[in-house]
Design an enzyme around this catalytic site. Structure first.
Site, short mmCIF file in Angstrom:
data_model
loop_
_atom_site.label_atom_id
_atom_site.label_comp_id
_atom_site.label_asym_id
_atom_site.label_seq_id
_atom_site.Cartn_x
_atom_site.Cartn_y
_atom_site.Cartn_z
N PRO A 568 0.79 -1.23 0.00
CA PRO A 568 0.00 0.00 0.00
C PRO A 568 0.82 1.28 0.00
O PRO A 568 0.32 2.33 0.43
CB PRO A 568 -0.76 -0.12 1.32
CG PRO A 568 0.25 -0.75 2.24
CD PRO A 568 1.03 -1.71 1.38
N ASP A 569 2.07 1.25 -0.45
CA ASP A 569 2.95 2.41 -0.29
C ASP A 569 2.36 3.71 -0.84
O ASP A 569 2.35 4.74 -0.15
CB ASP A 569 4.29 2.13 -0.99
CG ASP A 569 5.10 1.06 -0.30
OD1 ASP A 569 6.21 1.34 0.15
OD2 ASP A 569 4.62 -0.08 -0.21
#
Length: 809
Positions: A568-569
């Site tokens: 989910p960066d």
């Protein structure tokens, strides 16, 4: 901060489907979000899964809102809406999926009623372009975005991600865009229309192929290969005594420690195995050794031993295990709340912590029209504490051409994907973002150039910044940072929790010298709980949150199919950016800063909420579904004519089914007793899908997509990265432009923007700096250091300058 940052900001939420979570995010941050629904209720109240008649997605995406019901097809309902608009600051709208005639609102009409309104429209494909009337679902958007083509196992069909990730990504970007336009309004006094395409959000913001750590090198190849990338061995998964674990052997030191733990086998002593490609090429021999070693350990033992040895190891958790994990219980990511009367569930609390308090769940979603009486009274229509801009517009008239963050200074300690994406949001919108770098500990993105003069990810992620080389391990370096912070507005960092405190530059330290400073920290698992010190890589976060376990073909499939994504960066960075922006809004009133803590794991858990809540209400009920939507049929990824060509089709309801049957020439199926209802089609999925499968097999994905979309049926061809650059919708909306850099041999395709604003300019494209490129300039300008002092500090290694640049060649 004494109160949530968006206190006093009123938001009208007319969304129905995509971007419902935007209002929830703003409500979590303190906004008074008023959900406006038809008198019969929103279409999205019928979104599965359900528990005791309650739509779990609706309940999660509409918590903390108040609700009114209006008939917008009638003059009286539209008059009441205009009255609400006059007292509002932000409006977020998306079209009803059922297309009820007369229910749409005209944002231009609303801006006439309130010129200071920020009106955000979220549609599948935007308000312009050849796809503007097309139907959108999560799977349709995902297929067209280029991400689906990279998801799954080589030789198999592409694989959709778990439900919810796309909607929450769109909602996060919508919340950010709304706040960006609103922050601009605070300085100009004028509102504007913001046009958001869910398609462009996922193309540019979920896991971009032409963005930080994207697959851009492959994307520039004309002969882009068929099939999915062979990514299973990038972050391999191994069985152990009580489950499975994933490891991330990236750095040389991590491998050497693993080599030692294996007993230093002679066949892997060659330095070639110090490299990722070397180990990847020998996975068939190396991984059985690791599997044998791990077999007698439990997950917790392996994670603990890995931490001792400096080897990133994380357990692969199913959703049920996530709900009961000690870390999440102690860190406050879950809370036990009532979804509705008599129904209590364990729910994700919220994305962010501000000054030690979770900005999250306060009360359940409203019933239809629950707050009509209190919200449609004359007092409520013009709330005394609203930031409503009739007053603002009269008192503040600024430069409409200015960028929202002009005059704002950000000290950027962020690293790798999260850090690059977070800082870029502010740099692209006018802030003076100063990246603070130490040559002895270079940003991981700068280490991934693979022989090039500059890594593409640096060019994308560090554009529009300046860079100072500063050794924060020395007392003089720390003092220089404090002096810079004395006149700064924001500090961004994503180190291991406690790092800023150990260096004497924590929020507590900096707020003493600058009470307006905002310090935003992020880490993999947050600053509280037993996992707070774990090494934080995206693959380990996904594994520990249940994302990886659900991202599989079926429950019997032993592999994990999320190896090629960096989720989910990018989305966690957007969450952090929006939270910082909310605090900047509050600072306009209070004059004080705050401390923000965002865990990447919390972002994934929020966005996986419907699965986690379903499991909490009915343990054992959540299963891996692969490409089969358990609540709709036909629905999935289907083969088309050609080599590895695929089309996504989503039949949402009986109307879609009738239209699909007409397109494929099987009108007889509409009256088929077994297939006439959604329940019948789900129960007889193979029979419902067989005619579609046959029809698709004779057509290209584009032919099939076009025919189905022209009839109103959600469908999408699976696009590969090179196809995005020539996609008619993206071209029509100028979604890409060219990024030049003197150290790059050729220009890079890059995002022009995500949202389309009326007055906020597109991002400039100033080239990313070399590490320390502006060191002298910054300390002269901001600290008034003379050349003699600068030379002394350079000679002492406190200040660092960029090396001689390498030409692109």
């Amino acid at each position: 901060m004494a109160a949530l940052p968006l206190r006093g900001v009123r938001v009208l939420d007319l969304t129905d489907g995509l971007a419902e979570s935007a209002g929830r995010f703003l409500a979590d941050l303190g906004a008074d979000v008023v959900r406006v629904e038809p008198e019969a209720g929103s279409y999205s109240r019928g979104t599965a899964p359900f528990h005791e008649g309650i739509s779990i997605p609706f309940a999660l995406r509409n918590a903390n809102k108040r609700g009114v019901a209006l008939d917008l097809t009638a003059a009286e309902g539209r008059r009441r809406l205009i009255e609400l608009v006059r007292g509002a600051d932000i409006l977020i709208d998306s079209p009803r999926p059922d297309g009820v005639a007369g229910s749409d609102v005209d944002p231009a009409e609303l801006l006439v009623a309130n010129p200071a309104l920020v009106a955000v429209t979220v549609t599948g494909f935007g308000r312009t372009g050849p796809y503007r009337e097309w139907a959108a679902t999560e799977s349709v958007i995902y297929a067209l975005s280029g991400v689906l083509s990279r998801s799954g196992e080589p030789g198999r069909e592409p694989l959709l991600p778990p439900a919810g990730l796309v909607e929450y990504a769109v909602g996060t970007h919508a919340a950010w865009s709304a706040l960006l336009a609103y922050y601009s309004r605070l300085h100009t006094g004028r509102g504007q229309l913001v046009d958001i395409s869910a398609f462009e959000v996922i193309v540019h913001g979920f896991d971009p192929g032409f963005g930080v750590q994207g697959s851009a090198a492959a994307g520039r190849k004309v002969d882009f290969p068929r099939g999915r990338p062979d990514a299973a061995d990038f972050y391999p998964v191994f069985d152990c005594a009580d489950g499975r674990v994933r490891i991330c052997l990236l750095a040389k030191r991590q491998w050497r420690s693993m080599f030692s733990w294996l007993g230093e086998p002679a066949e892997f002593a060659d330095p070639v195995y110090d490299t990722i490609p070397g180990r990847f090429g020998a996975a068939d021999r190396l991984h059985p050794l690791i599997e044998k070693l791990f077999a007698s350990y439990t997950r917790d033992q392996l994670v603990a031993e890995g931490a001792t040895r400096g080897i990133p190891i994380g357990g692969v958790l199913a959703v049920g295990e996530v709900l009961t994990a000690e870390h999440y219980g102690r860190s406050g990511v879950f809370t036990d709340e009532q979804l509705a009367a008599g129904v209590t569930a364990r729910v994700p609390a919220g994305y962010a912590t501000i000054d030690g308090h979770r900005a999250g769940w306060r009360h359940p979603a409203p019933a239809v029209g629950q707050h009509n009486n209190e919200l449609l009274s004359s007092e409520s229509l013009n709330p005394a504490d609203s930031e409503s801009a009739d007053a603002t517009a009269e008192s503040v008239i600024g430069d409409e051409a200015a960028r929202p963050f002009d005059g704002l200074r950000v000290l950027d300690l962020g690293v790798i994907v999260f850090g690059a994406e977070l800082g870029r949001q502010f740099a692209d919108n006018g802030a003076d973002v100063i990246k603070v770098e130490n040559a002895a500990f270079p940003d991981g993105l700068r280490q991934s150039k693979r022989g090039a003069a500059l890594a593409a990810s640096v060019a994308w992620g560090h554009r529009n910044r300046r860079s100072i080389g500063l050794n924060l391990r020395e007392p003089e370096g720390k003092q220089i940072f404090r002096e810079l912070a004395a006149s700064a507005d924001v500090v961004l960092a994503n180190f291991k929790p406690g790092t800023l405190t150990s260096m004497g530059i924590s929020y507590e330290d900096l707020s003493v010298i600058n009470d307006k400073i905002i310090v935003a920290e992020s880490s993999a698992f947050g600053s509280v709980g037993p996992w707070s010190t774990r090494l934080g890589y995206g693959p380990l976060v996904r594994a520990a949150c249940g994302v990886s376990d659900l991202w599989r073909y079926d429950g019997a499939y032993r592999g994990l199919c999320d190896g090629s994504t960096v989720y989910p960066d990018h989305i966690a960075a957007q969450v952090s950016a929006a939270t910082v922006l909310a605090v900047l809004v509050a600072r306009e009133r209070s004059g004080r800063g705050a401390h923000i803590d965002v865990a990447q794991a919390d972002t994934a858990i929020m966005q996986l909420g419907e699965h986690l809540v379903s499991e909490s209400l009915a343990p054992g009920s959540v299963a891996v579904t692969g490409n089969d939507d358990p609540f709709a049929a036909p629905s999935g990824v289907f083969a088309c004519a050609g080599d590895d060509e695929w089309c996504v089709v989503s039949v949402r309801d009986d109307s879609d089914w009738g239209r699909l049957c007409a397109v494929i020439g099987r009108a007889d199926l509409v009256t088929d007793a077994e297939l006439a209802t959604a329940a019948g089609r789900i129960a007889n999925r193979s029979a419902a899908q067989a005619p579609l499968v046959q029809w698709l097999s004779q057509r290209t994905p584009t032919e099939a997509m076009t025919a189905l979309q022209d009839a109103g049926v959600p469908a999408a061809a699976m696009k590969r990265l090179p196809e995005l650059l020539v996609d008619p919708q993206l071209v029509a909306r100028s979604a890409y432009t060219s990024l030049e850099h003197p150290l790059l041999p050729a220009s890079l395709p890059t995002a022009s923007r995500v949202a389309h604003f009326q007055t906020v300019p597109d991002a400039p494209l100033r080239p990313a700096p070399l590490a320390g490129e502006q060191t002298r300039e910054i300390v002269r300008e901001l600290l008034s250091l003379d050349d003699t002092e600068i030379e002394r500090l350079v000679d002492a290694g406190i200040l660092q300058e960029s090396p001689e640049p390498v030409t692109a060649g």
